[in-house]
Design a protein around this motif. Sequence first.
Motif, short mmCIF file in Angstrom:
data_model
loop_
_atom_site.label_atom_id
_atom_site.label_comp_id
_atom_site.label_asym_id
_atom_site.label_seq_id
_atom_site.Cartn_x
_atom_site.Cartn_y
_atom_site.Cartn_z
N CYS A 194 1.34 -3.37 9.36
CA CYS A 194 0.24 -3.75 8.49
C CYS A 194 -0.19 -2.58 7.62
O CYS A 194 -0.52 -2.75 6.44
CB CYS A 194 -0.94 -4.26 9.31
N TRP A 195 -0.20 -1.39 8.18
CA TRP A 195 -0.56 -0.19 7.42
C TRP A 195 0.45 0.05 6.29
O TRP A 195 0.08 0.38 5.17
CB TRP A 195 -0.62 1.01 8.36
N ILE A 196 1.72 -0.13 6.58
CA ILE A 196 2.76 0.03 5.55
C ILE A 196 2.55 -0.98 4.43
O ILE A 196 2.61 -0.63 3.24
CB ILE A 196 4.17 -0.11 6.17
N LEU A 197 2.28 -2.23 4.78
CA LEU A 197 2.03 -3.25 3.77
C LEU A 197 0.79 -2.91 2.93
O LEU A 197 0.77 -3.11 1.72
CB LEU A 197 1.88 -4.62 4.42
N LEU A 198 -0.24 -2.39 3.58
CA LEU A 198 -1.44 -1.97 2.87
C LEU A 198 -1.12 -0.87 1.87
O LEU A 198 -1.58 -0.89 0.72
CB LEU A 198 -2.50 -1.49 3.86
N MET A 199 -0.30 0.08 2.27
CA MET A 199 0.06 1.19 1.38
C MET A 199 0.94 0.71 0.22
O MET A 199 0.80 1.20 -0.91
CB MET A 199 0.78 2.30 2.15
N VAL A 200 1.82 -0.25 0.46
CA VAL A 200 2.63 -0.82 -0.64
C VAL A 200 1.70 -1.51 -1.63
O VAL A 200 1.84 -1.35 -2.85
CB VAL A 200 3.70 -1.79 -0.08
N GLY A 201 0.73 -2.25 -1.13
CA GLY A 201 -0.26 -2.89 -2.00
C GLY A 201 -1.07 -1.87 -2.79
O GLY A 201 -1.35 -2.05 -3.97
N ALA A 202 -1.42 -0.76 -2.14
CA ALA A 202 -2.17 0.29 -2.83
C ALA A 202 -1.32 0.92 -3.94
O ALA A 202 -1.83 1.21 -5.03
CB ALA A 202 -2.61 1.36 -1.83
N MET A 203 -0.03 1.13 -3.67
CA MET A 203 0.85 1.68 -4.70
C MET A 203 0.94 0.74 -5.90
O MET A 203 0.88 1.19 -7.05
CB MET A 203 2.23 1.96 -4.13
N ILE A 204 1.06 -0.55 -5.64
CA ILE A 204 1.13 -1.52 -6.73
C ILE A 204 -0.16 -1.50 -7.53
O ILE A 204 -0.14 -1.49 -8.77
CB ILE A 204 1.44 -2.92 -6.17
N ALA A 205 -1.30 -1.47 -6.85
CA ALA A 205 -2.59 -1.44 -7.54
C ALA A 205 -2.74 -0.18 -8.38
O ALA A 205 -3.24 -0.23 -9.52
CB ALA A 205 -3.73 -1.54 -6.52
N HIS A 206 -2.32 0.96 -7.85
CA HIS A 206 -2.41 2.21 -8.59
C HIS A 206 -1.47 2.23 -9.80
O HIS A 206 -1.84 2.72 -10.87
CB HIS A 206 -2.11 3.41 -7.68
N LEU A 207 -0.29 1.66 -9.65
CA LEU A 207 0.64 1.59 -10.78
C LEU A 207 0.10 0.68 -11.89
O LEU A 207 0.23 1.00 -13.07
CB LEU A 207 2.01 1.11 -10.31
N ARG A 208 -0.50 -0.42 -11.51
CA ARG A 208 -1.07 -1.33 -12.50
C ARG A 208 -2.26 -0.70 -13.22
O ARG A 208 -2.47 -0.95 -14.40
CB ARG A 208 -1.51 -2.63 -11.84
N ALA A 209 -3.03 0.10 -12.50
CA ALA A 209 -4.20 0.75 -13.10
C ALA A 209 -3.80 1.93 -13.99
O ALA A 209 -4.60 2.40 -14.78
CB ALA A 209 -5.17 1.21 -12.01
N GLY A 210 -2.58 2.39 -13.83
CA GLY A 210 -2.11 3.52 -14.65
C GLY A 210 -2.41 4.81 -13.97
O GLY A 210 -2.51 5.84 -14.52
#
Length: 97
Positions: free
Chosen positions: A81-97
């Motif tokens: 679950c932590w790994i999935l959370l971090m993947v989601g965080a990476m996607i959110a950070h990439l989208r935000a620039g």
Amino acid sequence: MTTSLWIASGVLALVAVSGGANKLIMSKAKLAAFPGAGWTVNVPTGFIRSLGVLELLAAAGLILPVALHLAPVMTPVTAVCWILLMVGAMIAHLRAG
């Protein structure tokens, strides 16, 4: 193998505790000053605090089940679950620039 899993769990738990504590204790302005934390300006304070609580729970889920011999299967589940959370965080950070 057990030692390496404990080390990995410990490192992940330390990351979760430090991130969660910062999100709970620091103000939005101080958090936004950290590199990579500019996203905190655009979200409500309650959301940031909720993420902090979830990170602290993740740290507990990585260590306590095996340490206390209570449902040790929860440690790998928490890690996934932590790994999935971090993947989601990476996607959110990439989208935000």
